[in-house]
Design a protein around this motif. Structure first.
Motif, PDB file in Angstrom:
ATOM      1  N   ARG A  17      63.284   2.642  26.347  1.00  0.00           N
ATOM      2  CA  ARG A  17      62.320   1.661  26.845  1.00  0.00           C
ATOM      3  C   ARG A  17      62.787   1.231  28.231  1.00  0.00           C
TER       4      ARG A  17
ATOM      5  N   GLU B 235      66.324  -0.582  27.478  1.00  0.00           N
ATOM      6  CA  GLU B 235      66.907  -0.559  26.137  1.00  0.00           C
ATOM      7  C   GLU B 235      66.712   0.832  25.567  1.00  0.00           C
TER       8      GLU B 235
ATOM      9  N   TYR C 146      66.586   8.898  19.419  1.00  0.00           N
ATOM     10  CA  TYR C 146      66.387   7.722  20.264  1.00  0.00           C
ATOM     11  C   TYR C 146      65.119   7.786  21.100  1.00  0.00           C
TER      12      TYR C 146
ATOM     13  N   HIS D 106      62.938   0.246  10.899  1.00  0.00           N
ATOM     14  CA  HIS D 106      61.477   0.346  11.028  1.00  0.00           C
ATOM     15  C   HIS D 106      60.908   0.936   9.746  1.00  0.00           C
TER      16      HIS D 106
ATOM     17  N   THR E 188      69.521  -1.000  18.713  1.00  0.00           N
ATOM     18  CA  THR E 188      69.021  -1.061  20.088  1.00  0.00           C
ATOM     19  C   THR E 188      70.171  -1.318  21.050  1.00  0.00           C
TER      20      THR E 188
ATOM     21  N   GLU F 235      66.285   2.533  22.047  1.00  0.00           N
ATOM     22  CA  GLU F 235      66.101   2.325  20.608  1.00  0.00           C
ATOM     23  C   GLU F 235      66.680   3.543  19.896  1.00  0.00           C
ATOM     24  N   THR F 236      67.635   3.325  19.024  1.00  0.00           N
ATOM     25  CA  THR F 236      68.305   4.456  18.385  1.00  0.00           C
ATOM     26  C   THR F 236      68.415   4.210  16.873  1.00  0.00           C
TER      27      THR F 236
ATOM     28  N   LEU G 154      63.411   5.670  13.117  1.00  0.00           N
ATOM     29  CA  LEU G 154      64.498   4.680  13.245  1.00  0.00           C
ATOM     30  C   LEU G 154      64.461   3.776  12.011  1.00  0.00           C
TER      31      LEU G 154
END
Ligand SMILES: [Fe+2]
Length: 389
Positions: A157, A130, A154, A207, A137, A132-133, A233
């Motif tokens: 993961r 994945e 980004y 987040h 995601t 995360e951006t 993010l």
């Protein structure tokens, strides 16, 4: 790209938009000044906010200038895995338009990364995970092209491995070819894919953590490090035409003809002075007298780079999965001896390969030298004795 909206956005742009009474920070991220595609993002914290400015580290390619101009075979299969999804990318060849490399990451990078001045494509030969951006995601899997526009913060993961990526970065834009789109930008019926085949992030969760976060931005030929005291993010919502996406190579609808179709039939993306093409399993040319392999050709202004992903490539002998051929401008190339005769009457190929053709010459790194097979240059040679017997 099609219009996408994720999370919460206000009904009108450039208007007050609050969360729990706090005014959110609107960021317009767009190409070509204010004339190209753009997205509008709403952050909890200003994206300009950096607590500390860290080091700038220049990127220096170790150039190999060969003493002979020949066709080259570079085998990346023996390259040992290692490194992370950013610094583990090892450049093999580059010019002012595009940089191509290989990555076999085995560990994650804690820091967040952003290419500030280049679009990126990761072709996932093996592995999944994945990304995360700031747009959410983005899940990715085997044989996906992952396209990440510049400006996207980004972190990757890694899922199940092993991981092998063919990597591209360009100072230009990665786009679908103009000729596949109508004047409104929608993909045409004859395009080898449709908007449904392009997958934006699957979910968006802002987040809100505070703490120490490292951000590494690729700019001006190097990496600039910053320290933030908030999670980068932090986007509550966004909408627009700019976002990271995946496109799986098996969603490319290959074209065949009564006679051989040239590489533009396989074009998938365009960049400035280069193209990326997908050679996919397909039925072959159906004329009874068809020669179902490429004719010899002198692409007088192109360098042709092919990365072999899977299957047996009909026009090459001794080229295995993970190998890269480079057929530079200035020299003709074609199928190797005996392969045309062998291919006559074939009705199908299972080859899977990614090609990048550049208009401008490519420079090579010392890694390309280390993986170079010098015998490839003479692999078309048929000794006179053999030819007459
Ligand atoms: Fe070619």
């Amino acid at each position: 790209m099609r219009y996408v909206s994720m999370g919460r956005v206000p009904p009108k742009r450039h208007t007050q938009f609050r969360e729990n009474g706090t005014l959110l920070v609107e960021e317009v991220m767009g190409y070509e000044g204010f004339s190209g595609n753009e997205s509008i993002l709403y952050h909890l914290t200003s994206p300009c906010d950096v607590a500390e400015v860290g080091e700038f580290t220049p990127i220096e390619h170790q150039e190999w200038v060969p003493d002979a101009h020949v066709h080259r075979l570079t085998d990346t299969a023996p390259l040992p895995p290692g490194g992370d999804p950013v610094f583990g990318r090892q450049v093999l060849m580059w010019n002012g338009d595009v940089e191509m490399g290989i990555a076999k990451p085995t560990e994650e990078l804690d820091a967040f990364y952003r290419n500030g001045e280049g679009d990126e494509v990761l072709f996932v030969h093996e592995g999944s995970g994945e990304i995360e951006t700031i747009f959410g995601t983005l899940p990715f899997g085997t044989h996906d092209y992952v396209v990440i526009p510049r400006g996207t913060t980004y972190r990757v993961r890694l899922g199940a491995g092993p991981h092998t990526w063919l990597t591209f970065t360009t100072p230009g834009e990665i786009e679908t070819p103009n000729r596949y789109r109508n004047r409104y930008g929608q993909l045409l019926e004859h395009a080898p894919f449709s908007q449904r085949d392009f997958h934006p992030p699957a979910s968006l969760e802002p987040h809100r953590e505070r703490g120490e976060f490292e951000l590494i931005v690729r700019v001006r030929g190097g990496y600039q490090r910053f320290t933030l005291d908030y999670h980068p993010l932090d986007v509550v919502g966004w909408d627009g035409y700019v976002y990271p996406y995946t496109f799986n190579i098996h969603d490319f609808e290959p074209k065949s003809g009564r006679l051989h179709q040239p590489p533009p039939a396989h074009q998938t993306f365009q960049g400035p002075n280069f193209v990326i093409c997908s050679f996919c399993p397909r039925n072959l040319d159906w004329d009874p007298l068809a020669v179902p392999l490429p004719y010899h050709h002198s692409n007088l202004q192109s360098e042709e780079v092919i990365y072999y992903v899977d299957g047996q490539f009909g026009s090459r002998r001794g080229v295995d999965v993970g190998a890269i051929t480079l057929h530079p401008s200035g020299l003709p190339h074609g199928p190797q001896p005996g392969l045309v005769e062998k291919a006559l009457g074939s009705t199908r190929t299972e080859e899977l390969a990614v090609m990048c053709d550049t208009f401008r010459p490519l420079r090579l790194t010392t890694l390309a030298r280390d993986l170079d097979d010098p015998s490839y240059a003479t692999s078309w040679h048929t000794p006179v004795e053999a030819a007459v017997t």
